[in-house]
Design an enzyme around this catalytic site. Sequence first.
Site, PDB file in Angstrom:
ATOM      1  N   GLU D  67       0.803  -1.221   0.000  1.00 52.48           N
ATOM      2  CA  GLU D  67       0.000   0.000   0.000  1.00 52.48           C
ATOM      3  C   GLU D  67       0.836   1.271   0.000  1.00 52.48           C
ATOM      4  O   GLU D  67       0.471   2.264  -0.634  1.00 52.48           O
ATOM      5  CB  GLU D  67      -0.961   0.005   1.200  1.00 52.48           C
ATOM      6  CG  GLU D  67      -2.092  -1.013   1.084  1.00 52.48           C
ATOM      7  CD  GLU D  67      -1.683  -2.443   1.424  1.00 52.48           C
ATOM      8  OE1 GLU D  67      -0.575  -2.637   1.954  1.00 52.48           O
ATOM      9  OE2 GLU D  67      -2.475  -3.366   1.161  1.00 52.48           O
ATOM     10  N   HIS D 136     -11.504  -4.664   8.891  1.00 53.97           N
ATOM     11  CA  HIS D 136     -12.050  -4.494   7.534  1.00 53.97           C
ATOM     12  C   HIS D 136     -13.396  -3.770   7.555  1.00 53.97           C
ATOM     13  O   HIS D 136     -14.193  -3.928   6.633  1.00 53.97           O
ATOM     14  CB  HIS D 136     -12.261  -5.854   6.854  1.00 53.97           C
ATOM     15  CG  HIS D 136     -11.006  -6.517   6.377  1.00 53.97           C
ATOM     16  ND1 HIS D 136     -10.097  -7.071   7.226  1.00 53.97           N
ATOM     17  CD2 HIS D 136     -10.510  -6.730   5.133  1.00 53.97           C
ATOM     18  CE1 HIS D 136      -9.102  -7.599   6.535  1.00 53.97           C
ATOM     19  NE2 HIS D 136      -9.328  -7.401   5.259  1.00 53.97           N
TER      20      HIS D 136
HETATM   21  C1  LIG Z   1      -2.695  -4.720   4.278  1.00 53.13           C
HETATM   22  C2  LIG Z   1      -3.646  -5.521   3.483  1.00 53.13           C
HETATM   23  N1  LIG Z   1      -3.708  -5.341   2.153  1.00 53.13           N
HETATM   24  C3  LIG Z   1      -4.578  -6.028   1.412  1.00 53.13           C
HETATM   25  C4  LIG Z   1      -5.413  -6.940   1.981  1.00 53.13           C
HETATM   26  C5  LIG Z   1      -6.434  -7.711   1.159  1.00 53.13           C
HETATM   27  N2  LIG Z   1      -5.992  -9.106   1.018  1.00 53.13           N
HETATM   28  C6  LIG Z   1      -6.435 -10.071   1.839  1.00 53.13           C
HETATM   29  S1  LIG Z   1      -5.716 -11.557   1.529  1.00 53.13           S
HETATM   30  C7  LIG Z   1      -4.817 -10.888   0.261  1.00 53.13           C
HETATM   31  C8  LIG Z   1      -3.883 -11.766  -0.510  1.00 53.13           C
HETATM   32  C9  LIG Z   1      -2.788 -12.308   0.335  1.00 53.13           C
HETATM   33  O1  LIG Z   1      -1.934 -13.059  -0.447  1.00 53.13           O
HETATM   34  P1  LIG Z   1      -0.864 -14.002   0.223  1.00 53.13           P
HETATM   35  O2  LIG Z   1      -0.066 -13.222   1.214  1.00 53.13           O
HETATM   36  O3  LIG Z   1      -0.120 -14.667  -0.848  1.00 53.13           O
HETATM   37  O4  LIG Z   1      -1.730 -15.039   1.067  1.00 53.13           O
HETATM   38  P2  LIG Z   1      -2.751 -16.128   0.505  1.00 53.13           P
HETATM   39  O5  LIG Z   1      -4.107 -15.501   0.486  1.00 53.13           O
HETATM   40  O6  LIG Z   1      -2.304 -16.556  -0.830  1.00 53.13           O
HETATM   41  O7  LIG Z   1      -2.707 -17.237   1.512  1.00 53.13           O
HETATM   42  C10 LIG Z   1      -5.086  -9.549   0.100  1.00 53.13           C
HETATM   43  C11 LIG Z   1      -4.498  -8.668  -0.919  1.00 53.13           C
HETATM   44  C12 LIG Z   1      -5.326  -7.100   3.377  1.00 53.13           C
HETATM   45  N3  LIG Z   1      -6.128  -7.933   4.025  1.00 53.13           N
HETATM   46  N4  LIG Z   1      -4.421  -6.403   4.091  1.00 53.13           N
END
Ligand SMILES: Cc1ncc(C[n+]2csc(CCOP(=O)(O)OP(=O)(O)O)c2C)c(N)n1
Lengths: 323, 323, 332, 332
Positions: D67, D136
Site C-alpha cells: 500500500e 475491515h
Molecule cells: C494490508 C492488506 N492489504 C490487502 C489486503 C487484502 N488481502 C487479503 S488476503 C490478500 C492476498 C494475500 O496473499 P498471500 O499473502 O499470498 O496469502 P494467501 O491468500 O495466498 O494465503 C489480500 C491482498 C489485506 N487484508 N491487508
Amino acid sequence: MSKQISDEVLLDIHRRMVRIRIFEETAGKLAEDGKIPGALHLYVGEEAVACGVMVHLSNKDWITSTHRGHGHLIAKGGEFDRMFAELFGRSTGYCKGKGGSMHVSNLDLGMLGANGIVGGGPPIAVGAGFSNKFRKTKNVSISFFGDGASNEGAFHEAANMAALYKLPVIFVCENNGYGEYTPQANHQAIVDVADRASGYGMPGVIVDGMDAVAVYEAAGEAIERARNGEGPTLLECKTYRYYDHVGVRGMGMTYRTDEEVEYWKGRDPIDMMEARLAEQGILSKKDAEAIHEEVTKQVQAGVEFAESSPMPTPESLLEDVYA
Amino acid sequence: MSKQISDEVLLDIHRRMVRIRIFEETAGKLAEDGKIPGALHLYVGEEAVACGVMVHLSNKDWITSTHRGHGHLIAKGGEFDRMFAELFGRSTGYCKGKGGSMHVSNLDLGMLGANGIVGGGPPIAVGAGFSNKFRKTKNVSISFFGDGASNEGAFHEAANMAALYKLPVIFVCENNGYGEYTPQANHQAIVDVADRASGYGMPGVIVDGMDAVAVYEAAGEAIERARNGEGPTLLECKTYRYYDHVGVRGMGMTYRTDEEVEYWKGRDPIDMMEARLAEQGILSKKDAEAIHEEVTKQVQAGVEFAESSPMPTPESLLEDVYA
Amino acid sequence: MAEALEKPRTLPYVSAINEAVREVLNEYDNSFVVGEDVAGAGGVYGYYHGLLDEFGPERMYDTPISEEGIIGLGVGAAATGCRPIVDLMFMDFMGECMDEIANQLAKMRYMFGGRATLPVTMLTMGGAGASLAAQHSQSLEAWICHLPGLKVVMPTTPYDAKGLIISAARDDNPVIVCLNKMSLAIQGEVPEGSYSIPLGEANVVRQGSNFTIVALGRMLHEALKAAEQLKEFGIDTEVIDPRTLQPFDTATVVNSVRKTHRLLIVHEAVRFGGFGGEIAAQIQEQAFDYLDAPVGRVGAPFSPVPFSPALEAIYVPSADSIVAEARKLLGL
Amino acid sequence: MAEALEKPRTLPYVSAINEAVREVLNEYDNSFVVGEDVAGAGGVYGYYHGLLDEFGPERMYDTPISEEGIIGLGVGAAATGCRPIVDLMFMDFMGECMDEIANQLAKMRYMFGGRATLPVTMLTMGGAGASLAAQHSQSLEAWICHLPGLKVVMPTTPYDAKGLIISAARDDNPVIVCLNKMSLAIQGEVPEGSYSIPLGEANVVRQGSNFTIVALGRMLHEALKAAEQLKEFGIDTEVIDPRTLQPFDTATVVNSVRKTHRLLIVHEAVRFGGFGGEIAAQIQEQAFDYLDAPVGRVGAPFSPVPFSPALEAIYVPSADSIVAEARKLLGL
Ligand SMILES: Cc1ncc(C[n+]2csc(CCOP(=O)(O)OP(=O)(O)O)c2C)c(N)n1
Ligand SMILES: Cc1ncc(C[n+]2csc(CCOP(=O)(O)OP(=O)(O)O)c2C)c(N)n1
Ligand SMILES: [Mg+2]
Ligand SMILES: [Mg+2]
C-alpha cells in the site's frame, strides 16, 4: 531422511492434516449455506505446511498467522468446538465471537491470532521472538505469511530486525502462487521468495510445501538453529490452495486453469502422506479411513456445539476493549 | 575505464562537487552562527555520489532525495541564491520558505524534493519512473537513499514494484555507514545493501562512493539499462559524511572514532578528483583553486541574496495548500 | 496515590522523562526500551541519556529505521509477557506504523475476546516551533484518540511527564505518551523516586470564576499567560489541563463550565478535525444550559506546518491568539 | 455544471463507480488505475469490472500488496504529469500507507511552495455491516479530514458516486473518495456520460422545518428512514448529505439550523473523536443563538468493530438508534 522420523510423529502430522482438511471442508459448506458470516479463507491444500512445522512446537512456542488462519490454529492444537463457535460469532468462541475467522486465536496454545492485515503477523512474531530471547527461554516464534505478504514493507522490517538481533524466529512463507487473484509473476519479479533471505543475512530454504515430511525436516533444522541462538531462517514452502481466495469455488476460476488445480491436487499432501504411511506399514488404508471418520465426528460435534451456543450478549459489546 | 570519459564531463563532475562542498561548508557555518533555523543535514564527504550520477541526467530525468538533500539539488543544477533563501526561510526560496532544508526542491530541474521522511523518496521515485514509462519518454528517475533508509518498508515495496514493472528507476544507496548515530552493524545484519537487489530481481552493484569516476561509470550503466527498458538497478555507493548527522561537529564524536573520520577524509572525493585531473593534465592545481574561488564568490552572492530577501508575508501562510 | 513524594527538585522536562523511564526499568524486570537511537545516543533529544550505561544492552535497544517493525515488536513482546517501552522519535512518523498502532496494538485485546493484554508504553514527540517544517512538527493526537483500545496522555510539565509516563507503564493497556519538543527545557519540581498520576483525571491548574480554558500539551503554558492577560479585562480564568485525552475527563470540564459559563479549547494541532472538536461537542451537549456563549476553539490554521520562522510564529497558537479568541467569545 | 445529464438509468452504486472510472479514463489520456486486483479481477468488489478489457494493461495495473508503494506511485506519477487513480481496497489499510497520504500526498504542494500539483484520486472503501470484523470495517475519515492539502468526499448514492468520482478526478488536488461496502447494491438513477458534482457543496436531500440531520455516507439512508419515523412525533426533518467532508459546507448546515433550531449528526465512525465533533463544534459556534437544544451526535460506540452479527447489528447506527437519539434531543 525420513528414516529418523518416528512413526508417532508421522501419525501426528497426518492426523493434524486430516483435522484441518475436514474442518475446512465443513466450514466451506457451512459458509455456502450462509451459516458462517463474513469472509472465510480456506487452507485446504496447504495442510502440510502448518502441520510439518507445528509438530515441532510446544504451547510455549508462539506463532502468528494470516487471514487464512484456521489451519494454523488447528495444527497448534485448536479445538473444533470453540473454533466453529468463533466462526459462527458465538460467545463460546475463542474470541467470544468478537474476532471471527480472520482473528481466531488462542494465546494459551501460543497462537497469536489470525490477522486480517496482510503482513500484520511478521512484526508481531518478531516481538514474540524478542520476548523469548529477552526472557531467556528456549522457545521460538514462527511467522506464517504468504507470497503476497512478502511484498509488504512490514515483512521487510521484521525480517531485518530478526536477523539483526539474531532472534529465534522462523519466517515460513506459504507460497501458493497467488495473492488473491494475482499470480506471483504479476506481483514480484522473482520466483523464489527465499531469495530475499540473503538480503537480511539469514538462510533461505525452499521446500516442497505439499510434502509434510520435507516441511517437517526443513522446519526442524530452522527451529533447531533458532533454539540454539543462531538466528532466524526464511523457509519457503511451495504450496497451493484448492479453493478460491475467499470462500469455496474451486474449479472454473478465471485467474487460474483447471489443469493447474488438477496438477496440485495430484500432489495432495494428505494423499501423499497416507501413501507413505501405508508403504511404510505404519497406517493402513483402513486405519486412515477410521481416522477420517473419527475426525469427521469430532468436527460434527464441534459444529453442533457452535450452533447450540448463545450469541454474545449486547452488554459484551463494550467489554474487552481495555484490560 | 575512465579513458572514454571526456574532459568536459570530468570537469563538470568536479565543478559540481566543489559547488556542493563550498555551499555546505558555508551553510554549516551559518547554522552554527544561528542564521539558519531548523535542522541542517550536511552532505560534505558524499559529493561524488550525487555528482557522478547527476551528470548523466537532464532536467527531464527525475530524482528524489533525502533529508540530506542540498547536494542532490546542487548537482541537479540548483542555484545558490534560491537555495540559501530557502534555508533562511525567505519568500525567494525555491519553496517560498515553506519547505526549508528538509524539503528543498525544484521540479523544473527534475528534483522532487528533499524529504524529511526516511524512506519517503523511493515510492515517489517509482511513481516518477512509472510516469516516464507510461508517457513513453526515455527519461529515468533516481532515488537517493541511505543505508538506514534501506530498512524502511517503503524502500522494499518500491524496489519490488520497480522490478516488477521494469521501470526506469535507479536506487542509489548512499551507504555512509550510519543511520544517525547507529552504525550499520547495529541496524542490519548485512554488509552490502546491494545484497538486497537479488531479492527483487534486479542487479545490485557496489561502487566506491568516494570515487566520482567510478560512480559515474556504474551509474551510466544502470541509467543506460533503464533507458533501454531493462529495468531498475540498485547501486550502492560506499561513502562517508564528514560532519555530524545533523549540524556540523565533525571530530570527537562518541559514536565513531577520529581515526575513522581521518581515514575517509584521506579519500576525499574532491581531492581524488583533482589529483586525477592534474595527473591527466586536464586541470592544474592553480586552475582548481580558481574554481574554488569562483564558486566561493557565487556562494557568497547566494548568501547575500538570501539575507537581503524578505520573509514570507503572513498572507502567504494559507496559500499553496491547494491548487 | 500511596507513594511518598520525596525530595522535589527543579528539573527540566527532558530529565523528568529520563527519570520516569529509569523508574519503570527498575520497577519492571520485563520492561525494556526499543527505538531509533535510544540506546547508544540516548535518544535524539537526550531523554534516554545514561540508561544504556545503567541498564545495559539487554534493556536498551537501538533499532533499525523501521517504525512498523518497532511497534510490532512492542505488540508481540507485550502479548507474550513483556512490558515494552517503544519510542517513536517524532509523532509525524505515526504514518509509518499506523497499522501496528491502529489495527494491531489498539485492537488485539478486543479481537481476541479479552484474552490478550498489551501493556505497551509508546513515547513520541509532537509539536511545532523548532523550524522543523511540515513532517517533523505535527500534533496528531486526534488520530489516536479516535481509536478504542488505546489510552493517550499529554504531559505538560516535568512533574506530569514523570508521573504520567510511570502511570502509562503501570497500566495494562497500550498508552501513547505525546511529548512536546518545545517543552524539553521547561523547568519544574519533580519528586525523587516513583509516583504516578491517575490516568483519566484532568488537572485544574488555575482556578477561576468566569471563564474556562482547556489547554492541551504545551498550550497549557500559553493559556496560563493568556489567563494573566485576561485579568486586565476583569476575566478570572480557570485553566484545565486534561492530562489524559483518552479516556477524557469530561466531568471536570463540565463542572468548570457550570461555574464559568464559558469555554475555550486550545490545542496546537490543526483546528479543523482536531481533538478540540470532540471536547466542544461533548461540553455543548452536557452543559448546554450553562453556556453563555459558544464553545470556542483555538488551533493551528488549515495548512501544513510552514518552515519559515516568520510563518511558523503566526501558525502556532500563542497567549496572544488565545487572548484574541477569548475576547471575541467574551465580547470584549 | 454545463454538462447535459443524459438518459438516466437505474444502476447500482457499484456500476456507478465503474462508469465514473471509465469516464475518467476516457477523459484523461494521462489517467490510469493502480491497485491490488483492480485489473485482472476487476476489483474485489467488482467496481473495475471490464475496464482491463476496455482500456488494456497500459491503463489498468494490478499491484503487489504494497500500500505504501501504491500511494507513493500515485504521488510520484501525479507530480510528474499523470492523473492517477489509486485504489486502496479497504480504508482500514490506510494504516499501511498513512505516511504517503499524510506526509507526502497532502503536503508536497505546500512544502514545495505551490510548485507541485497532485491530481491524485484515491478510491477506498469503509464501513461495517458485512461481518468483516475489526480490521475491515472501519470508517476512518476523521484521520484524513484533519490533513490540510487533501479533499475528502463520501458518496451516498449511485448518482453521487459517479459524479463525485468524476469531480475528484478533475480536481487538481488529491481527493480521497470514501466508498461504502454496504452501499454497493443500492440502486439509483445515474445519467449516461460524464457529469460532475461540485466539491464542497452539501446536498439537502430532504427539506424539513423543525429538525436537521446531517448524515455521512451510508447513514444518509438510515437518516431518511428515521425522518419518516419522526413524522409520527410531528417532527419535520431536514436531511443533509455533506457529500464533501473536506472542504466542509458549513453554510448549508448553519442555514438549516437557523430554520430548524435543532441538529443531529450521524456517522458510522466511532462517535468519540469522529468527524461529527468537528461539525458539532462549528455549528454550535456559528449558530449558537439559533440552537434550542445541544447538537447531538450518533456514531459507533467506543469499541473496535465486533465480528459477531449479533454485536455488529447493535454496533452500527441505524434508523432506530437515530430516532432514539433524536427523541432525546427533542425531549419526546
Ligand atoms: C494490508 C492488506 N492489504 C490487502 C489486503 C487484502 N488481502 C487479503 S488476503 C490478500 C492476498 C494475500 O496473499 P498471500 O499473502 O499470498 O496469502 P494467501 O491468500 O495466498 O494465503 C489480500 C491482498 C489485506 N487484508 N491487508
Ligand atoms: C520515517 C523516519 N524515521 C526516522 C527519521 C529520523 N531520521 C532522520 S535521518 C535518520 C537517519 C537516516 O539514515 P540514512 O538513511 O543512512 O541516511 P544518512 O543520514 O546517513 O544520510 C533518521 C533515523 C525520519 N526522519 N523519518
Ligand atoms: Mg499467496
Ligand atoms: Mg546513512
